[in-house]
Design an enzyme around this catalytic site. Structure first.
Site, PDB file in Angstrom:
ATOM      1  N   ILE A 161       4.942   6.975   7.875  1.00 35.48           N
ATOM      2  CA  ILE A 161       4.596   7.285   6.710  1.00 35.48           C
ATOM      3  C   ILE A 161       5.429   8.474   5.801  1.00 35.48           C
ATOM      4  CG2 ILE A 161       2.665   7.698   5.256  1.00 35.48           C
ATOM      5  CD1 ILE A 161       2.812   4.919   6.582  1.00 35.48           C
ATOM      6  N   GLU A 196       2.327 -12.479   2.676  1.00 34.00           N
ATOM      7  CA  GLU A 196       2.119 -11.136   2.695  1.00 34.00           C
ATOM      8  C   GLU A 196       3.272 -10.294   3.148  1.00 34.00           C
ATOM      9  OE1 GLU A 196       1.589 -13.536   4.909  1.00 34.00           O
ATOM     10  OE2 GLU A 196       1.588 -12.866   7.092  1.00 34.00           O
ATOM     11  N   CYS A 246       0.725 -19.925   6.860  1.00 36.13           N
ATOM     12  CA  CYS A 246       1.669 -20.554   7.700  1.00 36.13           C
ATOM     13  C   CYS A 246       0.482 -21.256   9.114  1.00 36.13           C
ATOM     14  CB  CYS A 246       2.193 -19.443   8.580  1.00 36.13           C
ATOM     15  SG  CYS A 246       3.668 -20.095   9.310  1.00 36.13           S
ATOM     16  N   LYS A 286       3.692  31.034   9.373  1.00 37.95           N
ATOM     17  CA  LYS A 286       3.538  31.549  10.858  1.00 37.95           C
ATOM     18  C   LYS A 286       4.749  30.214  11.369  1.00 37.95           C
ATOM     19  CE  LYS A 286       0.979  32.221  14.848  1.00 37.95           C
ATOM     20  NZ  LYS A 286      -0.425  32.002  15.438  1.00 37.95           N
ATOM     21  N   HIS A 342       5.128 -16.801   4.760  1.00 35.22           N
ATOM     22  CA  HIS A 342       4.325 -15.552   4.912  1.00 35.22           C
ATOM     23  C   HIS A 342       4.237 -14.849   3.690  1.00 35.22           C
ATOM     24  CE1 HIS A 342       2.805 -16.074   9.329  1.00 35.22           C
ATOM     25  NE2 HIS A 342       4.237 -16.375   9.253  1.00 35.22           N
TER      26      HIS A 342
HETATM   27  N1  GLN Z   1       2.452 -21.548  15.373  1.00 30.34           N
HETATM   28  C1  GLN Z   1       2.654 -22.130  14.268  1.00 30.34           C
HETATM   29  C2  GLN Z   1       4.118 -22.573  14.335  1.00 30.34           C
HETATM   30  O1  GLN Z   1       4.982 -22.166  14.941  1.00 30.34           O
HETATM   31  C3  GLN Z   1       2.585 -21.231  12.939  1.00 30.34           C
HETATM   32  C4  GLN Z   1       3.252 -20.115  13.026  1.00 30.34           C
HETATM   33  C5  GLN Z   1       2.836 -18.840  12.266  1.00 30.34           C
HETATM   34  O2  GLN Z   1       1.670 -18.988  11.766  1.00 30.34           O
HETATM   35  N2  GLN Z   1       3.577 -18.018  11.956  1.00 30.34           N
HETATM   36  O3  GLN Z   1       4.732 -23.405  13.452  1.00 30.34           O
END
Ligand code: GLN
Length: 532
Positions: A21, A512, A384, A225, A510
């Site tokens: 951070i 996120e 995913c 200090k 993903h």
């Molecule tokens: N296990 C799943 C795959 O390999 C999903 C992987 C994940 O969620 N990153 O396709």
């Protein structure tokens, strides 16, 4: 390259003080003065990369656009400086040693004796310089993992010493330490900091700036200090007092004038720092008080670090809608066993996220979670694995495909609605078995996905082996399971959604990983939007 500035961040006294951070905040402040900044991590561990490390021990694996599997710190970096990084920004001892040893086998050292100094240190230094060059930055912030004095980290500190020698005033050393509080004498103590700096100096490195982490307000005379005993300028001892949100840290540091101190030391002239994004973002976060409970049905329960980016994205999306997101962990093994208390959580939470994951554990429970959400029209976001779960549930309960599953869980099963596509191997980066990194996706017009993204062309990051099985496409779509996003050639399914539902969407990627603290990813933003 000659003018590139390097700012190293090291830590002392103990681990978990928040070096990442401090490094991110330093980079963010310099970015606020229009400097082109990069940030990288040197990790002393011997794994070649964190791709194989258990989230139990090491937290989430953060994936970059180029497919690099990195430490979760890289996630903080990207969120703080809002800039995509590259694999070169994550360097472990394992990576460096394996490269040097491979070169030795190839005979590149012409029979010479390979040593930590200079061979490992030279390789490490060249990696730092290469990352700065590739990113074309004015300032490269380099975090050294571990704590000064760790055996494994020795070569890294030697690299810092060498770079200070080579780059002179264009290379700074920032050191983060702890001022522990003693309840009996009611005071913060500076001795551990003095000892940590002494250790650093024994390696030939004098810190330019010291950050003092403390759980209480640090009296001015204590900062003085530290300056006196550790031989740094008075103004260069920066308090790093514990705050309620990590996103306040850049503002706190700026109150101590960190930006100008860095500019002066790096000879950058007069800079103007525009911290308004941070000021507005932090004040918005503070105002979002009303709680919103989201269910997270993952595998590593209660382990925030294993889902760091997911939680950050959900929280940022909450703030966007003026709400404070709290996570309710849903144990899918208990759901599998019909545990009453756990099943009640499905009702009590506002919406559910099924995050990414690998392996069999809790899968049937996750399918039940998806079933509950579909039937009860509860907002669901599948990331995913969470999107693959959606497909399995729909196949079993709507398409009546008995025991529909994924090749990952039952490789010999008949009804594989999710499977491995060997031909896709060729398009995978690095020749591995996983689809890693950023891939384009085209979104179909008139879908929820299009509404969410506001565009039909996106790029998102992947990390998975298995894909939706195209043999079932028509059947799914005819029954209201829409393939709303796919690869440009139409061969890979990227986004799926249930049409007869207010918000049930899953992405093979993903999202996120590209969410930002003050600008949540659209999928998270609209998932939370569907709950408020
Ligand atoms: N296990 C799943 C795959 O390999 C999903 C992987 C994940 O969620 N990153 O396709």
């Amino acid at each position: 390259m000659k003018d590139t500035k390097f700012v190293f961040v090291t830590g002392g006294v103990c681990s978990s003080l928040g070096k990442g951070i401090v490094a991110s905040s330093t980079a963010a402040i310099m970015k606020a003065a229009n400097q082109k900044v990069g940030i990288m991590k040197l990790d002393p561990y011997l794994n070649v990369d964190p791709g194989t490390m258990s989230p139990f021990q090491h937290g989430e694996v953060f994936v970059l656009d180029d497919g690099g599997e990195t430490d979760l710190d890289l996630g903080h970096y990207e969120r703080f400086i809002d800039t995509p990084l590259i694999s070169d920004c994550s360097v472990s001892s394992g990576k460096v040693y394996s490269e040097v040893l491979a070169e030795e086998r190839e005979g590149k050292y012409l029979g010479g004796t390979i040593q930590i100094v200079p061979h490992i240190t030279d390789k490490l230094r060249s990696k730092v310089e290469l990352a700065a060059k590739k990113l074309k930055v004015d300032i490269m912030v380099v975090e050294i993992g571990g704590t000064v004095g760790d055996i494994e980290a020795e070569p890294f500190f030697e690299v810092l010493r060498q770079m200070k020698h080579k780059y002179g005033k264009n290379c700074l050393s920032l050191h983060l330490t702890l001022l522990p509080y003693l309840a009996a004498s009611k005071e913060l103590k500076t001795k551990p900091t003095q000892l940590s700096v002494k250790e650093l100096r024994s390696k030939g490195i004098t810190p330019d700036i010291i950050f003092c982490r403390a759980d209480l307000k640090i009296p001015k005379k204590l900062l003085k200090k530290v300056a006196y005993f550790c031989d740094v300028d008075d103004e260069a001892v920066i308090p790093a007092e514990t705050v309620s949100s990590i996103y306040e840290v850049p503002l706190r540091f700026q109150q101590s004038n960190l930006g100008n101190i860095l500019a002066k030391k790096l000879d950058l002239g007069d800079l103007t720092f525009d911290m308004s994004i941070w000021e507005n973002g932090v004040s918005k976060r503070k105002k979002a008080k009303k709680e919103l409970i989201i269910g997270l049905a993952g595998k590593y329960n209660e382990l925030d670090d294993a889902y760091l980016s997911v939680i950050e994205a959900a929280k940022a999306a909450g703030v966007f809608h003026g709400r404070k997101v709290e996570i309710e962990w849903i144990d899918t093994e208990k759901i599998e066993a019909d545990d009453t208390e756990e099943c009640q959580k499905l009702e009590s939470v506002a919406g559910i996220i099924v995050p990414g994951g690998f392996g069999n554990r809790g899968i049937e429970g996750k399918i039940k979670v998806a079933h509950y959400c579909r039937i009860n029209k509860k907002p669901y976001l599948g990331l995913c694995l969470g999107s693959q779960i959606m497909a399995m549930e729909f196949a079993r309960n709507i398409l009546d495909i008995k025991n529909a599953t994924s090749e990952e869980f039952h490789p010999k099963a008949k009804n594989l609605v999710v499977h491995y596509i060997p031909e896709q191997r060729t398009i995978r980066k690095k020749g591995g078995t996983m689809r890693l990194g950023s891939y384009p996706c085209k979104i179909k017009a008139g879908t929820l996905a299009e509404k969410v993204y506001g565009t039909q062309k996106i790029n998102e990051r992947h990390r998975h082996r298995y894909e939706f099985n195209n043999a079932y496409r028509a059947e799914f779509e005819a029954a209201g399971f829409l393939i709303s996003g796919e690869s440009p050639n139409g061969e890979l399914v990227e986004i799926v959604e249930v049409t007869d539902h207010p918000f049930m969407i899953g992405s093979q990627f993903h999202p996120e990983l590209k969410s930002r603290p003050f600008e949540p990813h659209p999928l998270f933003r609209d998932f939370i939007g569907a709950l408020v």
